[in-house]
Scaffold this motif. Structure first.
Motif, PDB file in Angstrom:
ATOM      1  N   ARG A  53       6.380   6.703   8.028  1.00 28.83           N
ATOM      2  CA  ARG A  53       5.142   6.026   8.412  1.00 28.83           C
ATOM      3  C   ARG A  53       4.188   5.906   7.227  1.00 28.83           C
ATOM      4  NH1 ARG A  53       6.093   3.664  12.817  1.00 28.83           N
ATOM      5  NH2 ARG A  53       3.879   3.472  13.160  1.00 28.83           N
ATOM      6  N   ALA A  54       3.432   4.830   7.194  1.00 27.21           N
ATOM      7  CA  ALA A  54       2.375   4.641   6.206  1.00 27.21           C
ATOM      8  C   ALA A  54       1.175   4.008   6.902  1.00 27.21           C
ATOM      9  CB  ALA A  54       2.856   3.780   5.053  1.00 27.21           C
ATOM     10  N   GLY A  60      -3.448   2.909   1.834  1.00 25.70           N
ATOM     11  CA  GLY A  60      -4.380   1.816   2.032  1.00 25.70           C
ATOM     12  C   GLY A  60      -5.801   2.032   1.551  1.00 25.70           C
ATOM     13  N   VAL A  61      -6.124   3.191   0.992  1.00 23.75           N
ATOM     14  CA  VAL A  61      -7.518   3.448   0.599  1.00 23.75           C
ATOM     15  C   VAL A  61      -8.015   2.479  -0.466  1.00 23.75           C
ATOM     16  CG1 VAL A  61      -7.484   5.877   1.286  1.00 23.75           C
ATOM     17  CG2 VAL A  61      -6.921   5.247  -1.071  1.00 23.75           C
ATOM     18  N   ASP A  62      -7.133   1.925  -1.283  1.00 21.04           N
ATOM     19  CA  ASP A  62      -7.537   0.956  -2.306  1.00 21.04           C
ATOM     20  C   ASP A  62      -7.184  -0.478  -1.926  1.00 21.04           C
ATOM     21  OD1 ASP A  62      -8.619   2.874  -4.008  1.00 21.04           O
ATOM     22  OD2 ASP A  62      -6.654   3.317  -4.864  1.00 21.04           O
ATOM     23  N   TYR A  63      -6.667  -0.693  -0.719  1.00 22.81           N
ATOM     24  CA  TYR A  63      -6.389  -2.033  -0.213  1.00 22.81           C
ATOM     25  C   TYR A  63      -7.732  -2.690   0.115  1.00 22.81           C
ATOM     26  CZ  TYR A  63      -3.684  -5.628   2.177  1.00 22.81           C
ATOM     27  OH  TYR A  63      -3.109  -6.820   2.532  1.00 22.81           O
ATOM     28  N   PRO A  64      -7.857  -4.029   0.061  1.00 21.05           N
ATOM     29  CA  PRO A  64      -9.157  -4.667   0.314  1.00 21.05           C
ATOM     30  C   PRO A  64      -9.832  -4.237   1.623  1.00 21.05           C
ATOM     31  CG  PRO A  64      -7.656  -6.267  -0.606  1.00 21.05           C
ATOM     32  CD  PRO A  64      -6.846  -5.012  -0.361  1.00 21.05           C
ATOM     33  N   ARG A  71       1.994  -0.295   4.104  1.00 22.40           N
ATOM     34  CA  ARG A  71       2.509  -0.271   2.733  1.00 22.40           C
ATOM     35  C   ARG A  71       2.522   1.176   2.261  1.00 22.40           C
ATOM     36  NH1 ARG A  71      -0.159  -4.784   3.655  1.00 22.40           N
ATOM     37  NH2 ARG A  71       0.464  -6.714   2.633  1.00 22.40           N
ATOM     38  N   PHE A  72       3.592   1.579   1.623  1.00 31.79           N
ATOM     39  CA  PHE A  72       3.699   2.941   1.128  1.00 31.79           C
ATOM     40  C   PHE A  72       3.036   3.052  -0.237  1.00 31.79           C
ATOM     41  CE2 PHE A  72       6.542   2.936   4.591  1.00 31.79           C
ATOM     42  CZ  PHE A  72       6.588   4.236   5.048  1.00 31.79           C
ATOM     43  N   SER A  73       1.764   2.674  -0.264  1.00 31.93           N
ATOM     44  CA  SER A  73       0.960   2.734  -1.476  1.00 31.93           C
ATOM     45  C   SER A  73      -0.499   2.806  -1.056  1.00 31.93           C
ATOM     46  CB  SER A  73       1.201   1.506  -2.363  1.00 31.93           C
ATOM     47  OG  SER A  73       0.684   0.349  -1.745  1.00 31.93           O
ATOM     48  N   ASN A  74      -1.360   3.105  -2.008  1.00 33.40           N
ATOM     49  CA  ASN A  74      -2.780   3.158  -1.677  1.00 33.40           C
ATOM     50  C   ASN A  74      -3.427   1.775  -1.725  1.00 33.40           C
ATOM     51  OD1 ASN A  74      -2.372   3.196  -4.477  1.00 33.40           O
ATOM     52  ND2 ASN A  74      -4.445   3.923  -4.819  1.00 33.40           N
ATOM     53  N   GLY A  75      -2.707   0.774  -2.215  1.00 29.75           N
ATOM     54  CA  GLY A  75      -3.233  -0.584  -2.300  1.00 29.75           C
ATOM     55  C   GLY A  75      -2.113  -1.591  -2.188  1.00 29.75           C
ATOM     56  N   PHE A  76      -2.157  -2.598  -3.050  1.00 28.47           N
ATOM     57  CA  PHE A  76      -1.105  -3.609  -3.044  1.00 28.47           C
ATOM     58  C   PHE A  76       0.215  -3.018  -3.537  1.00 28.47           C
ATOM     59  CE2 PHE A  76      -4.860  -6.482  -3.810  1.00 28.47           C
ATOM     60  CZ  PHE A  76      -4.800  -7.098  -2.571  1.00 28.47           C
ATOM     61  N   ASN A  77       1.334  -3.551  -3.034  1.00 25.17           N
ATOM     62  CA  ASN A  77       2.636  -3.145  -3.549  1.00 25.17           C
ATOM     63  C   ASN A  77       3.226  -4.302  -4.369  1.00 25.17           C
ATOM     64  OD1 ASN A  77       3.710  -4.903  -1.612  1.00 25.17           O
ATOM     65  ND2 ASN A  77       4.427  -3.286  -0.272  1.00 25.17           N
ATOM     66  N   ILE A  78       4.412  -4.119  -4.895  1.00 27.51           N
ATOM     67  CA  ILE A  78       5.009  -5.103  -5.810  1.00 27.51           C
ATOM     68  C   ILE A  78       5.110  -6.500  -5.180  1.00 27.51           C
ATOM     69  CG2 ILE A  78       7.075  -5.681  -7.150  1.00 27.51           C
ATOM     70  CD1 ILE A  78       5.443  -3.418  -8.378  1.00 27.51           C
TER      71      ILE A  78
END
Length: 131
Positions: A53-54, A60-64, A71-78
């Motif tokens: 789970r993500a 997402g803390v740095d996603y707009p 997404r398994f990242s704090n913002g945008f992924n590749i």
């Protein structure tokens, strides 16, 4: 020289994104389809009964929107960065109810965290065939 295979892979992807961003598109972008695992999953696992789970912080803390998106990242992924570089909308998860009509012409993301080609990496995704 890279220290290990993952740093080589990340360097290759970063180089690809930078190259795509620096080349102006000569024709309208075509549909963009994404296949892979958690590195490129943009929310398919939000629609699956899985432990991968993500959907909660810190994702997402740095996603707009500053919210978890799957997404398994704090913002945008590749794939997000590639979509931006080619001047396209981000692809939607293939399981998203929003993925229909014109949105499908943008492409789709089929990536799912935990998936793999080896038995031990994809054990949670078992296909049942009804005969």
């Amino acid at each position: 020289m890279c220290k290990d295979s993952s740093s080589c892979f990340l360097s290759l992807i970063l180089g690809l994104v930078i190259t795509l961003a620096s080349v102006p598109p000569e024709v309208e972008a075509r549909a963009f389809f994404v296949f892979g695992d958690s590195l490129v999953d943009n929310g398919n696992n939000n629609y699956l009964a899985t432990t991968a789970r993500a959907d909660a912080p810190p994702y997402g803390v740095d996603y707009p929107t500053h919210r978890a998106t799957g997404r398994f990242s704090n913002g945008f992924n590749i794939p997000d960065l590639i979509s931006q570089a080619i001047g396209s909308e981000p692809t939607l998860p293939y399981l998203s109810p929003e993925l229909r009509g014109e949105k499908l012409l943008v492409g789709a993301n089929f990536a799912s965290a935990g998936i793999g080609i080896l038995n031990d990496t994809g054990i949670q995704f078992v296909i049942f065939i009804d005969r």
